[in-house]
Design a protein around this motif. Structure first.
Motif, PDB file in Angstrom:
ATOM      1  N   PRO A  90      -9.042 -45.049   3.871  1.00 22.34           N
ATOM      2  CA  PRO A  90      -9.156 -44.575   2.487  1.00 22.34           C
ATOM      3  C   PRO A  90      -9.009 -43.066   2.359  1.00 22.34           C
ATOM      4  O   PRO A  90      -8.427 -42.573   1.388  1.00 22.34           O
ATOM      5  CB  PRO A  90     -10.553 -45.047   2.071  1.00 22.34           C
ATOM      6  N   TRP A  91      -9.530 -42.311   3.326  1.00 23.56           N
ATOM      7  CA  TRP A  91      -9.449 -40.856   3.254  1.00 23.56           C
ATOM      8  C   TRP A  91      -8.011 -40.361   3.429  1.00 23.56           C
ATOM      9  O   TRP A  91      -7.677 -39.272   2.980  1.00 23.56           O
ATOM     10  CB  TRP A  91     -10.357 -40.180   4.292  1.00 23.56           C
ATOM     11  N   PHE A  92      -7.169 -41.168   4.085  1.00 16.13           N
ATOM     12  CA  PHE A  92      -5.741 -40.822   4.163  1.00 16.13           C
ATOM     13  C   PHE A  92      -5.027 -41.236   2.881  1.00 16.13           C
ATOM     14  O   PHE A  92      -4.242 -40.466   2.313  1.00 16.13           O
ATOM     15  CB  PHE A  92      -5.081 -41.495   5.363  1.00 16.13           C
ATOM     16  N   LYS A  93      -5.291 -42.432   2.417  1.00 16.37           N
ATOM     17  CA  LYS A  93      -4.614 -42.940   1.221  1.00 16.37           C
ATOM     18  C   LYS A  93      -4.901 -42.074  -0.003  1.00 16.37           C
ATOM     19  O   LYS A  93      -4.039 -41.907  -0.869  1.00 16.37           O
ATOM     20  CB  LYS A  93      -5.046 -44.380   0.957  1.00 16.37           C
ATOM     21  N   SER A  94      -6.100 -41.510  -0.068  1.00 11.06           N
ATOM     22  CA  SER A  94      -6.480 -40.740  -1.258  1.00 11.06           C
ATOM     23  C   SER A  94      -6.037 -39.287  -1.212  1.00 11.06           C
ATOM     24  O   SER A  94      -6.080 -38.594  -2.225  1.00 11.06           O
ATOM     25  CB  SER A  94      -8.003 -40.792  -1.449  1.00 11.06           C
ATOM     26  N   CYS A  95      -5.617 -38.797  -0.041  1.00 13.45           N
ATOM     27  CA  CYS A  95      -5.246 -37.383   0.055  1.00 13.45           C
ATOM     28  C   CYS A  95      -3.933 -37.124  -0.664  1.00 13.45           C
ATOM     29  O   CYS A  95      -3.050 -37.986  -0.702  1.00 13.45           O
ATOM     30  CB  CYS A  95      -5.186 -36.917   1.506  1.00 13.45           C
ATOM     31  N   ARG A  96      -3.809 -35.952  -1.243  1.00  9.64           N
ATOM     32  CA  ARG A  96      -2.598 -35.575  -1.979  1.00  9.64           C
ATOM     33  C   ARG A  96      -1.809 -34.480  -1.266  1.00  9.64           C
ATOM     34  O   ARG A  96      -0.600 -34.451  -1.290  1.00  9.64           O
ATOM     35  CB  ARG A  96      -2.976 -35.128  -3.397  1.00  9.64           C
ATOM     36  N   GLY A  97      -2.506 -33.558  -0.640  1.00  8.26           N
ATOM     37  CA  GLY A  97      -1.845 -32.513   0.132  1.00  8.26           C
ATOM     38  C   GLY A  97      -2.388 -32.524   1.544  1.00  8.26           C
ATOM     39  O   GLY A  97      -3.600 -32.669   1.749  1.00  8.26           O
ATOM     40  N   LEU A  98      -1.512 -32.408   2.535  1.00  8.42           N
ATOM     41  CA  LEU A  98      -2.001 -32.422   3.911  1.00  8.42           C
ATOM     42  C   LEU A  98      -1.047 -31.669   4.836  1.00  8.42           C
ATOM     43  O   LEU A  98       0.143 -31.526   4.566  1.00  8.42           O
ATOM     44  CB  LEU A  98      -2.199 -33.846   4.414  1.00  8.42           C
ATOM     45  N   CYS A  99      -1.640 -31.185   5.916  1.00  4.30           N
ATOM     46  CA  CYS A  99      -0.894 -30.565   7.000  1.00  4.30           C
ATOM     47  C   CYS A  99      -0.951 -31.525   8.195  1.00  4.30           C
ATOM     48  O   CYS A  99      -2.024 -32.037   8.515  1.00  4.30           O
ATOM     49  CB  CYS A  99      -1.497 -29.229   7.406  1.00  4.30           C
ATOM     50  N   ALA A 100       0.183 -31.750   8.825  1.00  2.71           N
ATOM     51  CA  ALA A 100       0.218 -32.657   9.971  1.00  2.71           C
ATOM     52  C   ALA A 100       1.179 -32.130  11.024  1.00  2.71           C
ATOM     53  O   ALA A 100       2.183 -31.498  10.698  1.00  2.71           O
ATOM     54  CB  ALA A 100       0.636 -34.055   9.534  1.00  2.71           C
TER      55      ALA A 100
END
Length: 269
Positions: A90-100
């Motif tokens: 859920p914490w991935f699905k809900s994120c909108r901006g991310l660095c990977a």
């Protein structure tokens, strides 16, 4: 909600690292959180720092050998398990901006290709990936929209060109006007106290501190710092030497599942 929290106490940084062999259940919170090093050891002598750097070399050598010796089929199995765990979270699905990070086979990093592909298929998500600016631990995170935005550098590691095909500068996350929610981080070794051992360049620790300063300046919450780890990279608590410049992670994703570490990761995961 977790009740009493037991903190991880470092007994010594000078014993040989041991790899954890017990499995980690998904969504099982780590019972410890390191309160060492970052807050209590800000004025180490050069002699102490030199000793820590020597110990880090020993740990790096040990883990590199373990990774090199991994069975290829086991590596593929663990890649799939780790990436699927992230994609379903859920914490991935809900994120909108991310660095990977962009995984590199020659460095034996956990594969991120499925994760990156999924992010780029979702227009509501905004992705920033690493671009190494120089050899002085300076790294930027630049926005990409397609995997075709990546080119191989001199070390054959994929990274974005600083400008796009139209000659426009790519957006740097440190200049963005919107915060990111999540960092997906690589590393060479980890423990369940939140310690992360990189490859010695200091790029991620330097970048993470810069982003923390940016978030503080803008009044943003800091993103969750989540690292991906093969089983041989997870060491006994206290086995990873640390300096005041090392940044703790909030959670680990292992082949067995998610290990939340910081209080906010425990709360969210």
């Amino acid at each position: 909600m977790i009740g009493a929290r037991v903190f991880c106490i470092t007994t010594s940084i000078f014993f040989f690292p041991r790899i954890l062999t017990r499995p980690v259940s998904r969504l099982q919170p780590a019972t410890t959180r390191s309160v060492v090093a970052m807050s209590t050891s800000t004025s180490k002598s050069q002699e102490e720092l030199d000793s820590i750097f020597k110990q880090k070399k020993i740990v790096r050598s040990t883990v590199r050998k373990s990774l090199k010796g991994m069975d290829p089929s086991l590596r593929l199995q663990q890649d799939d398990a780790i990436q699927n765990t992230v994609l379903e979270a859920p914490w991935f699905k809900s994120c909108r901006g991310l660095c990977a990070y962009i995984s590199c086979k020659s460095l034996n990093e956990v594969d991120t290709s499925k994760i990156l592909s999924k992010i780029l298929q979702q227009p509501e998500k905004k992705l920033y990936v690493p671009w190494v600016e120089d050899k002085n631990s300076n790294m930027r995170m630049l926005h990409i929209s397609h995997m075709d935005d990546l080119i191989a550098n001199s070390m054959n590691i994929l990274e974005p060109a600083p400008v796009d095909a139209q000659g426009n500068e790519r957006e740097d996350v440190l200049q963005a006007e919107e915060p990111v929610d999540l960092f997906i981080l690589p590393g060479l070794a980890f423990d369940r106290c939140g310690r992360r051992l990189g490859r010695g360049g200091g790029y991620y620790d330097t970048f993470l501190k810069r982003y923390q300063d940016r978030a503080k300046e803008k009044g943003w919450s800091n993103p969750l710092k989540v690292a991906l780890s093969y089983s041989p990279q997870i060491l006994e608590d206290g086995s990873i030497p640390v300096t005041p410049n090392d940044v703790l992670i909030d959670a680990l994703v292992t082949p067995s599942g998610v290990v939340p570490i910081s209080p906010r990761a425990i709360e969210r995961m």
